[in-house]
Design an enzyme around this catalytic site. Structure first.
Site, mmCIF file in Angstrom:
data_model
loop_
_atom_site.group_PDB
_atom_site.id
_atom_site.type_symbol
_atom_site.label_atom_id
_atom_site.label_comp_id
_atom_site.label_asym_id
_atom_site.label_seq_id
_atom_site.Cartn_x
_atom_site.Cartn_y
_atom_site.Cartn_z
ATOM 1 C CE LYS A 142 -3.827 -2.399 2.278
ATOM 2 N NZ LYS A 142 -4.586 -2.669 3.515
ATOM 3 C CD GLN A 171 -3.517 -4.313 6.628
ATOM 4 O OE1 GLN A 171 -3.634 -3.249 6.029
ATOM 5 N NE2 GLN A 171 -3.969 -5.452 6.121
ATOM 6 C CG ASP A 211 -9.317 0.246 5.547
ATOM 7 O OD1 ASP A 211 -9.178 -0.266 4.418
ATOM 8 O OD2 ASP A 211 -8.497 0.113 6.469
HETATM 9 N N1 GUN Z 1 -7.007 -6.665 6.461
HETATM 10 C C1 GUN Z 1 -7.443 -7.390 5.402
HETATM 11 N N2 GUN Z 1 -8.018 -6.574 4.485
HETATM 12 C C2 GUN Z 1 -7.941 -5.332 4.977
HETATM 13 C C3 GUN Z 1 -8.359 -4.058 4.473
HETATM 14 O O1 GUN Z 1 -8.935 -3.918 3.389
HETATM 15 N N3 GUN Z 1 -8.074 -3.000 5.266
HETATM 16 C C4 GUN Z 1 -7.454 -3.123 6.478
HETATM 17 N N4 GUN Z 1 -7.248 -2.016 7.186
HETATM 18 N N5 GUN Z 1 -7.067 -4.281 6.959
HETATM 19 C C5 GUN Z 1 -7.306 -5.374 6.202
#
Ligand code: GUN
Length: 308
Positions: free
Chosen positions: A53, A97, A120
């Protein structure tokens, strides 16, 4: 019949190129969109996701930083970090995350992220906005899937969509988005009776339950479009041969690495009946990152009252 692959890498690149142009326009006006990813502990997959990311942000001209916290951080310690990021004017997007360690109150943390910076789309306010179809930030994987289907010309209006998996991150929000596109949506889960039979009604079948290779041809109506959200590591040679025995490139890759990535869909079985399907890797994954970039730029504009 052999299914045509939907190329998530190419679609993700196209979206990122559009986002990069948007970033350039903002930068010309003195605005540099910023994203902060918060990573707690040593979860190996999370580390890779966050690294990807941050890397994608840099490629697109988005200012990006990673905050790493020890797995022992308390809920209040993490809340302080989130609050600091909420206050910072150079941070447009905050991403915590998941999963968080068990002792942390994950719901409280997600509630603490400012809804305006919630790239998110996990804050209850944004979840509510999604539910009623109001403007807001949407979860990246579900909007990525919608965008992929739109760009691939897959019709949704009036069709039957079956989503297997009811997570807050993918299954539930995706079902709402499909509903807003006028699909007739069924959400299935581990306790659904006659699961293969229900899945066989789908024009669009989405597998998002985290069970490697579970969706076989028995679950798929001939000609259906199949989207695979799962990502699982498999290292038993016998299982890898079962999934990819007809694909020399994948088998060779497995020999080299000692493991293979497989989704929740059994590729060898399903590609004989589906019309189109997404590969793993290179399907839904790149779309998640592309939409995170897009959400960050959207958040930067929304916060400044600019047209999105
Ligand atoms: N863990 C798995 N997928 C995601 C996501 O799309 N965002 C976040 N913050 N954590 C994740």
């Amino acid at each position: 019949m052999t299914a045509e692959w939907i190329d998530g890498v190419a679609i993700g690149e196209a979206i990122k190129a559009e986002v990069a142009r948007d970033v350039e326009i903002l930068r010309e006006r003195g605005i540099v969109p910023g994203l902060t990813a918060v990573l707690v502990g040593e979860h190996p997959a999370s580390k890779i996701y966050v690294r990807n990311k941050v890397k994608a942000s840099h490629q697109l001209g988005i200012r990006s930083e990673q905050r790493e916290l020890d797995a022992s951080v308390t809920s209040s310690g993490l809340l302080r970090v989130v609050d600091e990021l909420n206050q910072r004017d150079d941070v447009d997007g905050i991403l915590v995350q998941l999963p968080l360690p068990g002792h942390v109150d994950a719901k409280a943390i997600l509630r603490a992220v400012s809804p305006d910076k919630d790239v998110d789309g996990f804050h209850p306010l944004n979840v509510g906005r999604l539910c009623i179809g109001a403007e807001g930030l949407r979860p990246c994987t579900p909007v990525g899937i919608l965008e992929m289907l739109r760009r691939s010309g897959v019709p949704l209006q009036g069709t039957r969509a079956v989503v297997v998996g009811r997570s807050d991150i993918v299954g539930k929000p995706l079902a709402l988005l499909l509903l807003h596109q006028h699909a007739t949506v069924t959400i299935c889960h581990s306790r659904t009776r006659n699961l293969p039979q229900v899945c066989r009604e789908a024009d669009l079948l989405v597998a998002a339950m985290g069970k490697p290779g579970m969706i076989t041809s028995d679950y798929v109506r001939p000609g259906a479009v199949v989207v695979d959200v799962g990502i699982n590591r498999v290292s038993e040679a016998e299982r890898v041969a079962d999934y990819f025995g007809d694909d020399p490139a994948r088998m060779e890759d497995f020999q080299k690495k000692g493991y293979a990535l497989v989704g929740d869909v059994h590729p060898r079985s399903v590609k004989r009946v589906a019309s189109r399907m997404t590969p793993v890797p290179g399907g839904v994954g790149p779309l998640t990152i592309a939409m995170l970039m897009s959400n960050t730029v959207r958040a930067a504009k929304l916060r400044r009252g600019l047209q999105v």
